[in-house]
Design a protein around this motif. Structure first.
Motif, short mmCIF file in Angstrom:
data_model
loop_
_atom_site.label_atom_id
_atom_site.label_comp_id
_atom_site.label_asym_id
_atom_site.label_seq_id
_atom_site.Cartn_x
_atom_site.Cartn_y
_atom_site.Cartn_z
N GLN A 25 27.21 75.68 -36.69
CA GLN A 25 27.99 76.09 -37.86
C GLN A 25 29.43 75.58 -37.71
O GLN A 25 29.99 75.60 -36.61
CB GLN A 25 28.02 77.62 -37.99
N ILE A 26 30.02 75.19 -38.83
CA ILE A 26 31.41 74.70 -38.82
C ILE A 26 32.34 75.74 -38.19
O ILE A 26 33.21 75.39 -37.40
CB ILE A 26 31.85 74.33 -40.25
N GLN A 55 20.06 67.72 -29.25
CA GLN A 55 20.18 68.90 -30.12
C GLN A 55 18.85 69.66 -30.14
O GLN A 55 18.17 69.75 -31.16
CB GLN A 55 20.61 68.47 -31.52
N SER A 56 18.49 70.20 -28.97
CA SER A 56 17.21 70.90 -28.86
C SER A 56 17.20 72.21 -29.65
O SER A 56 16.14 72.78 -29.86
CB SER A 56 16.86 71.17 -27.39
N GLY A 57 18.37 72.65 -30.11
CA GLY A 57 18.40 73.84 -30.97
C GLY A 57 17.58 73.63 -32.22
O GLY A 57 17.02 74.58 -32.78
N GLN A 67 21.13 71.70 -41.19
CA GLN A 67 22.36 72.35 -40.71
C GLN A 67 23.09 71.44 -39.72
O GLN A 67 24.32 71.35 -39.75
CB GLN A 67 22.03 73.69 -40.04
N PHE A 68 22.34 70.76 -38.86
CA PHE A 68 22.96 69.82 -37.91
C PHE A 68 23.68 68.72 -38.68
O PHE A 68 24.82 68.37 -38.36
CB PHE A 68 21.91 69.22 -36.96
N HIS A 69 23.02 68.16 -39.69
CA HIS A 69 23.64 67.07 -40.47
C HIS A 69 24.89 67.55 -41.20
O HIS A 69 25.89 66.81 -41.27
CB HIS A 69 22.63 66.48 -41.46
N THR A 70 24.86 68.76 -41.74
CA THR A 70 26.04 69.31 -42.42
C THR A 70 27.21 69.42 -41.45
O THR A 70 28.33 69.00 -41.76
CB THR A 70 25.72 70.69 -43.04
N LEU A 71 26.95 69.97 -40.27
CA LEU A 71 28.01 70.11 -39.26
C LEU A 71 28.50 68.73 -38.80
O LEU A 71 29.71 68.50 -38.66
CB LEU A 71 27.50 70.90 -38.05
N THR A 72 27.58 67.81 -38.59
CA THR A 72 27.94 66.48 -38.11
C THR A 72 28.78 65.74 -39.14
O THR A 72 29.77 65.08 -38.79
CB THR A 72 26.67 65.67 -37.75
N GLU A 73 28.42 65.87 -40.41
CA GLU A 73 29.21 65.23 -41.48
C GLU A 73 30.63 65.81 -41.50
O GLU A 73 31.61 65.07 -41.60
CB GLU A 73 28.52 65.45 -42.82
N ILE A 89 26.41 57.61 -34.56
CA ILE A 89 26.07 58.99 -34.21
C ILE A 89 24.56 59.02 -33.99
O ILE A 89 23.78 58.71 -34.89
CB ILE A 89 26.47 59.99 -35.31
N TYR A 90 24.16 59.35 -32.76
CA TYR A 90 22.75 59.40 -32.40
C TYR A 90 22.46 60.79 -31.85
O TYR A 90 23.23 61.32 -31.05
CB TYR A 90 22.43 58.33 -31.36
N TYR A 91 21.32 61.35 -32.27
CA TYR A 91 20.97 62.68 -31.78
C TYR A 91 19.47 62.75 -31.53
O TYR A 91 18.69 62.00 -32.10
CB TYR A 91 21.39 63.76 -32.77
N CYS A 92 19.10 63.65 -30.65
CA CYS A 92 17.70 63.91 -30.35
C CYS A 92 17.39 65.36 -30.73
O CYS A 92 17.96 66.28 -30.14
CB CYS A 92 17.40 63.70 -28.87
N PRO A 93 16.48 65.57 -31.69
CA PRO A 93 16.13 66.93 -32.12
C PRO A 93 14.91 67.49 -31.37
O PRO A 93 14.40 68.53 -31.73
CB PRO A 93 15.80 66.72 -33.60
N HIS A 94 14.45 66.79 -30.34
CA HIS A 94 13.18 67.14 -29.70
C HIS A 94 13.34 67.98 -28.43
O HIS A 94 14.38 67.97 -27.80
CB HIS A 94 12.43 65.85 -29.32
N HIS A 95 12.24 68.64 -28.07
CA HIS A 95 12.13 69.28 -26.76
C HIS A 95 10.64 69.38 -26.45
O HIS A 95 9.88 69.98 -27.22
CB HIS A 95 12.79 70.65 -26.73
#
Length: 183
Positions: A25-26, A55-57, A67-73, A89-95
């Motif tokens: 969250q912002i 970003q395993s959350g 939500q991740f994209h909103t915060l990242t933007e 900007i590179y992220y991993c959403p996996h676990h």
């Protein structure tokens, strides 16, 4: 093809912002002191700035990819407003263990694997030999080393520095501002 450029690969939580645990969250996002000024100096020295963040959350269901994209933007615009342009900007959403649904996979992008860095190197024509990775934990360093990054720094602004981290790191610094002074 244009000449390859060096990059500074930056982890997010604990390097760019205070690591409050699964920041989504912002209102919970707090830039670390000196980060903006340090990134401006890195850019002046000719480095591309590339964010690489696990970003395993998302995988764990703590927050959504949206939500991740909103915060990242918001973060990206906040940095741009202060003169810092992230080149990637590179992220991993996996676990692979804690993940749910489509995000429970053993991917090649989750640090310590080098997938995010390899994608950035190809996408942005990065000169890996003269690039630098800055992280706050062992998995960041392992990803950099696996991708062929020769200079891998740890900062003390995030997770506690472990003996393994000290061994793997090219050097350990208090913060980004301290790194600016040596490159």
């Amino acid at each position: 093809m244009s000449k390859a450029k060096p990059a500074i690969f930056l982890d997010r939580d604990g390097v760019i912002n205070k690591d409050n645990g699964y920041v989504s969250q912002i209102d919970d996002f707090e830039f670390l002191e000196g980060v903006i000024e340090s990134c401006i100096e890195f850019q002046k020295k000719g480095y591309l700035l590339v964010l690489i963040t696990n970003q395993s959350g998302i995988a764990r269901g703590y927050f959504t990819e949206e939500q991740f994209h909103t915060l990242t933007e918001w973060m990206d615009w906040s940095m741009a407003d202060r003169g810092v342009d992230l080149d990637g900007i590179y992220y991993c959403p996996h676990h692979s263990i804690e993940g749910q649904g489509e995000f429970k996979i053993d991917c090649d992008c989750r640090k310590p694997k080098p997938g995010m860095l390899m994608n950035a190197i190809e996408d942005l024509n990065i000169d890996i030999e003269s690039s630098i990775l800055i992280g706050d934990k062992v998995s960041d360093l392992q990803a950099g080393i696996a991708a062929g990054v020769k200079t891998n720094y740890l900062v003390r602004t995030g997770k506690a520095i472990t003996p393994e981290g000290e061994t793997l790191a090219t050097d350990v610094f208090d913060d980004l501002a301290a790194i600016v002074k040596v490159i």
